[in-house]
Write an enzyme that holds these catalytic residues in place. Structure first.
Site, short mmCIF file in Angstrom:
data_model
loop_
_atom_site.label_atom_id
_atom_site.label_comp_id
_atom_site.label_asym_id
_atom_site.label_seq_id
_atom_site.Cartn_x
_atom_site.Cartn_y
_atom_site.Cartn_z
N ASP A 185 0.64 -19.84 21.99
CA ASP A 185 0.65 -19.52 23.42
C ASP A 185 -0.12 -18.24 23.74
OD1 ASP A 185 2.07 -21.70 24.61
OD2 ASP A 185 3.85 -21.01 23.52
N GLY A 234 -4.23 -3.83 -1.16
CA GLY A 234 -5.11 -2.79 -0.65
C GLY A 234 -5.25 -1.59 -1.58
N HIS A 289 -10.36 -2.36 11.53
CA HIS A 289 -9.25 -3.20 11.04
C HIS A 289 -8.98 -4.27 12.09
CE1 HIS A 289 -4.80 -3.25 9.44
NE2 HIS A 289 -5.54 -4.12 8.80
N LYS A 313 -9.58 -2.46 1.71
CA LYS A 313 -9.33 -1.27 2.55
C LYS A 313 -10.13 -0.07 2.10
CE LYS A 313 -6.48 -3.83 4.59
NZ LYS A 313 -6.13 -4.06 5.98
N ASP A 361 -9.06 -9.75 9.14
CA ASP A 361 -8.55 -8.41 8.80
C ASP A 361 -9.56 -7.29 9.03
OD1 ASP A 361 -6.27 -6.93 7.73
OD2 ASP A 361 -7.49 -6.55 5.95
N CYS A 363 0.99 -7.27 11.91
CA CYS A 363 1.29 -7.35 13.34
C CYS A 363 0.54 -8.50 14.01
CB CYS A 363 0.97 -6.03 14.03
SG CYS A 363 2.13 -4.73 13.59
N ARG A 373 2.19 -12.12 -0.37
CA ARG A 373 0.88 -12.49 0.20
C ARG A 373 0.30 -13.71 -0.47
NH1 ARG A 373 -1.55 -8.71 4.24
NH2 ARG A 373 0.09 -7.17 4.45
N SER A 430 -1.15 -3.43 10.34
CA SER A 430 -0.79 -4.33 9.25
C SER A 430 0.47 -5.12 9.59
CB SER A 430 -0.57 -3.52 7.98
OG SER A 430 -1.74 -2.77 7.69
N ARG A 441 0.84 -1.20 0.00
CA ARG A 441 0.00 0.00 0.00
C ARG A 441 0.87 1.25 0.00
NH1 ARG A 441 -1.87 0.85 4.34
NH2 ARG A 441 -1.04 -0.89 5.52
N ASN A 487 6.49 -8.30 2.02
CA ASN A 487 5.03 -8.13 2.00
C ASN A 487 4.38 -9.06 0.98
OD1 ASN A 487 2.57 -6.92 2.89
ND2 ASN A 487 2.57 -5.56 1.11
N TYR A 534 -1.68 -3.61 -6.78
CA TYR A 534 -1.38 -4.37 -5.57
C TYR A 534 -2.44 -4.28 -4.47
CZ TYR A 534 1.36 -7.02 -2.36
OH TYR A 534 1.78 -8.03 -1.55
N1 LIG Z 1 6.81 -12.58 17.79
C1 LIG Z 1 5.60 -12.80 17.30
N2 LIG Z 1 5.37 -12.53 15.99
C2 LIG Z 1 4.13 -12.76 15.52
C3 LIG Z 1 3.08 -13.25 16.33
N3 LIG Z 1 1.96 -13.35 15.57
C4 LIG Z 1 2.31 -12.92 14.34
N4 LIG Z 1 3.62 -12.57 14.29
C5 LIG Z 1 4.36 -12.04 13.13
O1 LIG Z 1 3.59 -11.01 12.53
C6 LIG Z 1 3.80 -10.97 11.13
C7 LIG Z 1 2.56 -11.06 10.27
O2 LIG Z 1 1.42 -11.05 10.94
P1 LIG Z 1 -0.01 -11.34 10.26
O3 LIG Z 1 -0.82 -12.14 11.22
O4 LIG Z 1 0.16 -11.92 8.92
O5 LIG Z 1 -0.47 -9.83 10.07
P2 LIG Z 1 -1.87 -9.13 9.96
O6 LIG Z 1 -2.07 -8.34 11.21
O7 LIG Z 1 -2.91 -10.14 9.60
O8 LIG Z 1 -1.57 -8.12 8.77
P3 LIG Z 1 -2.31 -7.45 7.53
O9 LIG Z 1 -2.85 -8.53 6.66
O10 LIG Z 1 -1.18 -6.68 6.91
O11 LIG Z 1 -3.35 -6.51 8.06
C8 LIG Z 1 4.70 -12.15 10.82
O12 LIG Z 1 6.01 -11.66 10.74
C9 LIG Z 1 4.51 -13.06 12.02
O13 LIG Z 1 5.60 -13.90 12.21
C10 LIG Z 1 3.35 -13.52 17.71
O14 LIG Z 1 2.50 -13.94 18.49
N5 LIG Z 1 4.63 -13.27 18.13
O1 LIG Z 2 -4.26 -3.96 2.28
C1 LIG Z 2 -3.29 -4.69 2.10
O2 LIG Z 2 -2.53 -4.59 1.09
C2 LIG Z 2 -3.02 -5.80 3.06
C3 LIG Z 2 -3.45 -5.54 4.44
O3 LIG Z 2 -4.27 -6.23 5.01
C4 LIG Z 2 -2.86 -4.39 5.16
O4 LIG Z 2 -1.94 -3.75 4.64
O5 LIG Z 2 -3.31 -4.14 6.28
MN LIG Z 3 -4.88 -5.37 7.05
#
Ligand SMILES: Nc1nc2c(ncn2[C@@H]2O[C@H](COP(=O)(O)OP(=O)(O)OP(=O)(O)O)[C@@H](O)[C@H]2O)c(=O)[nH]1
Ligand SMILES: O=C([O-])CC(=O)C(=O)O
Ligand SMILES: [Mn+2]
Length: 588
Positions: A499, A205, A232, A212, A283, A256, A373, A254, A75, A371, A203
């Site tokens: 965990d 979003g 979100h 989004k 999401d 996280c 996907r 994003s 994005r 990034n 790409y």
């Molecule tokens: N250390 C740690 N890293 C985590 C954990 N859960 C997710 N991650 C890391 O977070 C990153 C991606 O998280 P996603 O769950 O794919 O992200 P999202 O929040 O769905 O993101 P968007 O699709 O961008 O909105 C990766 O690098 C994971 O390894 C956790 O509990 N601990």
């Molecule tokens: O919108 C996108 O490209 C992917 C996404 O979930 C974010 O960035 O939060």
């Molecule tokens: Mn997102």
């Protein structure tokens, strides 16, 4: 032309499509019906022109790789605008342009841009097709890749068109990949017209406008005037050994951890005891108060557009199970036998070709873009909740905010009440990730994980959140988590992933009034004894930093939060300012 049963209710759609065709001058117009035959024809065409590459048919049947333009991988927040009549309505949290100027700028870009191309008209529904909480849109695009993704991510085609005919209103999204020139790229939103114009990117979003652009930026604006919330957030259900299920919605910025938490597999001890986690969404969450005063949530999406790197059998087995077949991968690497590969996949294989299609050389670049996907239907997920299709939505017991905070912020705390919870969300901070272009790892305020996605002034948005606290309301409890606290050695102190259920269990205990906590000025923190830590080892530093509260650091943090909120000027609701002052005062 779409033919309505009496022809009249679709007149505004037909008129708009004709207008767009006159401007963009495509060679052909194709109305998408969402059928398998249509998808097969599009895939064949994309395989022919190299937009898609077929992956190993034995290991990954009906799955494809798309390599985006190397300058179009995330994005683009600096090119994303909210165009309201009054700039103050977009707020300091958004880039703004006057609607007339923005339309003129975009129409000049769209002028003749589809010559030689096919224009696809995609009617879609965000949310279960029969839900009163759902909303429809139509995306016009010249990208067959967008059509293939929208087919997975939304309820697309004939049923959506039928609903649009019944309702008469829909969000108008116009998209063209243009020449993929970063200097001729803009993502413009016109919330007062329920319209989106996106040019120059193919790409995620930026281009899948249901996601989004519609389900967050336009929907948040609409939700404000209609009394609901577009967030979100992931939505998950936790079923305890007694068979009771509590639903939790969680907002993390994003990349996280939303997808990971939404698909959590309980640690072994919990599994054996009968705990189960159900995925409703990963999401986006739309929530509205029900007759009983509780908030009811739907996932407006029908698929996952998930981050590939770091996804493994160990970290997220449910995601990996979804990716066995019928998936589109964007910007991952491939092995010598054409299987998808990314950093952290950990399946013993090695990449041969990187995401740019060049021989893999770790000194040059990672095999998968950070990034990169996958796009896959939610129905392919073993933990997908049957309740995700419930038109009434699921009742939410807890709302969780969280970010990447290497220091200061403990593993979990609970807000005192709704107003405090809104402040906890409004003051969230997180280190930036690869999901948007720009520097990675820079701490910024990202209220409710909506900094890039709120379609109006954050001050008004916080006031809208506060307005849900009415006499009859039975609001969820609000929590804050941080899975990303680091030790002095720079390593994560909390094992995370499966965990994290330990933390969710404590939250449910708080909702039921059975779990203990220690009151502090920032909220109620569990002591290490209040959480089930059986089977994990945490050293003294981890126990201290995950379950402790650092008064001096929080005092400084609250000064910074006060400065941040002051940046929104007099529109900031007084209740939130008072709450910040109260806590800052008790920390002084
Ligand atoms: N250390 C740690 N890293 C985590 C954990 N859960 C997710 N991650 C890391 O977070 C990153 C991606 O998280 P996603 O769950 O794919 O992200 P999202 O929040 O769905 O993101 P968007 O699709 O961008 O909105 C990766 O690098 C994971 O390894 C956790 O509990 N601990
Ligand atoms: O919108 C996108 O490209 C992917 C996404 O979930 C974010 O960035 O939060
Ligand atoms: Mn997102």
């Amino acid at each position: 032309m779409a033919k309505g049963s009496d022809g009249s209710r679709l007149a505004n759609l037909n008129e708009w499509v004709a207008e767009v065709a006159a401007l963009t001058r495509p060679d052909r117009i194709h109305w998408c019906d969402g059928s398998d035959a249509e998808n097969e024809a599009l895939v064949a065409q994309m395989l022919g022109d190299g937009t898609l590459v077929r992956l190993n048919e034995q290991t990954h049947p009906n799955s494809f790789l798309h390599r985006s333009d190397p300058d179009d991988v995330a994005r683009v927040e600096h090119l994303t605008f909210v165009c309201t009549d009054d700039q103050n309505d977009a707020g300091p949290n958004n880039h703004w342009m006057a609607p007339d100027e923005a339309h003129a700028k975009m129409d000049a870009l769209f002028d003749g841009c589809m010559a030689g191309r096919t224009m696809y008209v995609i009617p879609y529904c965000m949310g279960p097709i029969d839900s009163p909480l759902s909303r429809c849109g139509v995306e016009i695009t010249d990208s067959p890749y967008v059509v293939a993704n929208m087919r997975i991510m939304t309820r697309m085609g004939a049923p959506a068109l039928a609903r649009i005919e019944k309702e008469g209103t829909f969000v108008k999204g116009l998209h063209s990949t243009g020449e993929l020139d970063p200097d001729r790229r803009f993502i413009m939103h016109f919330p007062e017209e329920l319209a989106i114009k996106s040019f120059g990117s193919g790409y995620g979003g930026n281009a899948l406008l249901g996601k989004k652009c519609h389900a967050l930026r336009i929907a948040s604006h609409q939700a404000r005037s209609e009394g609901w919330l577009a967030e979100h957030m992931l939505i998950l259900g936790i079923e305890n050994p007694q068979g009771e299920t509590h639903y939790i919605a969680a907002a993390f910025p994003s990349a996280c951890g939303k997808t990971n938490l939404a698909m959590l597999i309980p640690p072994e001890g919990y599994r054996n005891a009968g705990w189960k986690v159900w995925t409703v969404g990963d999401d986006i969450c739309w929530m509205r108060p029900g007759k009983d005063g509780r908030l009811y949530a739907i996932n407006p999406e029908a698929g996952f557009f998930g981050v590939a790197p770091g996804t493994s059998k160990k970290s997220n087995p449910n995601a990996l199970a979804c990716l066995q077949r019928d998936a589109i991968f964007t910007n991952v690497g491939v092995t010598a036998d054409n299987q998808p590969w990314w950093e952290g996949l950990d399946n013993g294989q090695q990449p041969a070709i990187d995401w740019r299609g060049e021989p893999y050389d770790p000194a040059k670049r990672p095999a998968a873009h950070p990034n990169s996907r996958f796009t896959v239907s939610a129905k392919a997920c073993p933990s997908y909740s049957p309740e995700a299709e419930n038109p009434a939505g699921v009742p939410i017991s807890a709302i969780v905010f969280g970010g990447r905070r290497a220091s200061l912020v403990p593993l979990v705390f609970e807000a005192r009440d709704w107003t405090h919870g809104v402040l906890v969300g409004a003051s969230m901070g997180s280190e930036t990730t690869a999901a948007a272009t720009g520097a990675v790892g820079v701490m910024r305020r990202d209220p409710m994980a909506m900094k890039p996605f709120c379609g109006y002034n954050f001050a008004d948005y916080f006031a809208h959140w506060l307005s849900f606290d009415t006499p009859g309301a039975k609001l969820p409890k609000v929590f804050h988590v941080n899975w990303f606290r680091k030790g002095d050695d720079g390593k994560f102190l909390w094992p995370g992933f499966g965990d994290n259920l330990r933390v969710l269990e404590w939250m449910i205990g708080r909702v039921n009034g059975t779990a203990g906590a220690v009151e502090t000025p920032i909220g109620a923190l569990p002591s290490a004894d209040d959480l089930n830590l059986d089977g994990i080892e945490l050293g003294d530093e981890a126990l201290c930093k995950l379950f402790g509260y650092e008064r001096d650091g929080w005092s400084a943090e609250f000064q910074a939060i006060g400065d941040y909120l002051a940046g929104y000027g007099p529109r900031m609701p007084q209740a939130l300012v008072d709450e910040q002052r109260r806590i800052a005062g008790s920390l002084a």
